[in-house]
Design an enzyme around this catalytic site. Sequence first.
Site, PDB file in Angstrom:
ATOM      1  N   ARG A 108      26.062 -20.470 -19.679  1.00  0.00           N
ATOM      2  CA  ARG A 108      26.514 -21.822 -19.299  1.00  0.00           C
ATOM      3  C   ARG A 108      26.856 -21.948 -17.819  1.00  0.00           C
ATOM      4  NH1 ARG A 108      29.037 -21.362 -24.514  1.00  0.00           N
ATOM      5  NH2 ARG A 108      27.905 -22.646 -26.021  1.00  0.00           N
ATOM      6  N   LYS A 130      19.120 -28.938  -6.471  1.00  0.00           N
ATOM      7  CA  LYS A 130      18.145 -29.247  -7.514  1.00  0.00           C
ATOM      8  C   LYS A 130      17.492 -27.956  -7.992  1.00  0.00           C
ATOM      9  CE  LYS A 130      16.444 -33.953  -6.760  1.00  0.00           C
ATOM     10  NZ  LYS A 130      15.221 -34.731  -6.443  1.00  0.00           N
ATOM     11  N   GLU A 172       7.507 -31.207   4.562  1.00  0.00           N
ATOM     12  CA  GLU A 172       8.809 -31.741   4.133  1.00  0.00           C
ATOM     13  C   GLU A 172       9.690 -32.057   5.341  1.00  0.00           C
ATOM     14  OE1 GLU A 172       9.677 -32.603   1.191  1.00  0.00           O
ATOM     15  OE2 GLU A 172       8.378 -31.518  -0.201  1.00  0.00           O
ATOM     16  N   LYS A 209      18.518 -33.392   5.292  1.00  0.00           N
ATOM     17  CA  LYS A 209      18.694 -33.307   3.837  1.00  0.00           C
ATOM     18  C   LYS A 209      20.159 -33.127   3.475  1.00  0.00           C
ATOM     19  CE  LYS A 209      17.031 -31.367  -0.436  1.00  0.00           C
ATOM     20  NZ  LYS A 209      15.988 -30.611  -1.136  1.00  0.00           N
ATOM     21  N   GLU A 219      21.524 -37.824  -6.939  1.00  0.00           N
ATOM     22  CA  GLU A 219      20.350 -38.694  -6.840  1.00  0.00           C
ATOM     23  C   GLU A 219      20.517 -39.998  -7.624  1.00  0.00           C
ATOM     24  OE1 GLU A 219      15.498 -38.173  -6.600  1.00  0.00           O
ATOM     25  OE2 GLU A 219      16.651 -36.732  -7.764  1.00  0.00           O
ATOM     26  N   ARG A 223      19.692 -40.543  -2.107  1.00  0.00           N
ATOM     27  CA  ARG A 223      18.917 -39.308  -2.178  1.00  0.00           C
ATOM     28  C   ARG A 223      17.477 -39.555  -2.630  1.00  0.00           C
ATOM     29  NH1 ARG A 223      20.842 -33.352  -4.345  1.00  0.00           N
ATOM     30  NH2 ARG A 223      18.808 -32.364  -4.167  1.00  0.00           N
ATOM     31  N   ASN A 227      12.320 -38.486  -1.918  1.00  0.00           N
ATOM     32  CA  ASN A 227      11.102 -38.442  -2.727  1.00  0.00           C
ATOM     33  C   ASN A 227       9.926 -39.115  -2.027  1.00  0.00           C
ATOM     34  OD1 ASN A 227      12.322 -37.136  -4.979  1.00  0.00           O
ATOM     35  ND2 ASN A 227      13.281 -39.078  -5.554  1.00  0.00           N
ATOM     36  N   HIS A 230       6.291 -38.117  -2.673  1.00  0.00           N
ATOM     37  CA  HIS A 230       6.256 -37.203  -3.823  1.00  0.00           C
ATOM     38  C   HIS A 230       5.731 -37.838  -5.105  1.00  0.00           C
ATOM     39  CE1 HIS A 230       8.520 -34.684  -1.155  1.00  0.00           C
ATOM     40  NE2 HIS A 230       8.633 -33.739  -2.049  1.00  0.00           N
ATOM     41  N   HIS A 234       3.114 -35.532  -6.624  1.00  0.00           N
ATOM     42  CA  HIS A 234       3.300 -34.796  -7.875  1.00  0.00           C
ATOM     43  C   HIS A 234       2.192 -35.108  -8.876  1.00  0.00           C
ATOM     44  CE1 HIS A 234       7.889 -33.927  -7.363  1.00  0.00           C
ATOM     45  NE2 HIS A 234       7.129 -33.112  -6.668  1.00  0.00           N
ATOM     46  N   HIS A 246       1.739 -27.822  -2.992  1.00  0.00           N
ATOM     47  CA  HIS A 246       2.737 -28.891  -2.927  1.00  0.00           C
ATOM     48  C   HIS A 246       2.738 -29.587  -1.573  1.00  0.00           C
ATOM     49  CE1 HIS A 246       6.465 -31.056  -3.709  1.00  0.00           C
ATOM     50  NE2 HIS A 246       6.927 -30.603  -2.563  1.00  0.00           N
TER      51      HIS A 246
END
Length: 348
Positions: A108, A130, A172, A209, A219, A223, A227, A230, A234, A246
């Site tokens: 956990r 993330k 990026e 960032k 997000e 935030r 993207n 993306h 993606h 990517h």
Amino acid sequence: MQGLSVRNPVPYPILIGEGVLAEVRVEGPLALLYDRKVEAFALEVAEALGVVHRLGLEGGEGAKTLAVYGEVLSFLAARGLPRNTTLLVVGGGTLTDLGGFVAATYLRGIPYLAFPTTTLAVVDASVGGKTGLNLPEGKNLVGAFHFPLGVYAELKTLRTLPPATFKEGLVEAFKHGIIQGDEALLAVEDLTPESPRLEGYLARAVAVKVAITEKDPLEKGERRLLNLGHTLGHALEAHTRHALPHGAAVAYGLLFAALLGRALGGRDLTPLVLRLLRWLAPPPIPLVPFTTLVPYLLRDKKKLSESLHWVVPLDLGKLEVRPLPENLLQEAYAQWQKFLAREGFAKS
């Protein structure tokens, strides 16, 4: 060496430079997860910090699967590693995504440190908390927000990268330049692993960032600007089954986003993105109908309710996140395909 600090929601340091291992402070049991491509540096980490438990994997999108995730969990569990274990993750963006998710879920949640070894991981994947895995249905559809104890980017590892991989990660950073309106981040053509301005450049990109994720760590709002490029990117990755890297996919996605911005009356940023693409020289892609990509777009994790939101650049430093009508998307996609064909980025 460049040092940055993240303050919210969990404080942690980011160090970028050479000799970062000397700055690491960690206590308790340790386990090391690393990409075999950087095994020499991973062994340096193990020796410097006294790590006994080590697991090497093949990097790349194939590492971000439920099967590999289960393998890593079993590795930790078979050794009876307790909750105060710190997981050290050495590798590129796929390893930091995988390792962070393992740390988020083993017992956990256990702490972890990230040692990014690619430009992509330095400027993006290792920062912001993330973590996640891919599914056959799409990229990053499984994940959690789990923040590292620290990020230590040893820049000598970037000299081991193939030139294309080095460049792809800087897409990026270029994206951060569009978001921030920072033209210094749009100047990538002279950057190499040996460039004297690389350390400062990477720190500048990471700072963008950090500033955004501190304001919106989960997000819910701002935030989402990260993207940019993306959504289509993606979909292209998924359609090609990750044969398209990517960084290349995001670069193609940035061109599409620039066309959307132009269609909505914004500044024409396509010349800037085309300059990036020419420098990047990404693999050409097949020109498929827009309807072929729609199933991948509809699985996008950024979908809100029944609407897919697009990040649209109207100018440097001026972006909107909004749903767009299908006819506008179709028209921009047709223009995008013409650009790719004209520039030699389309497979015949």
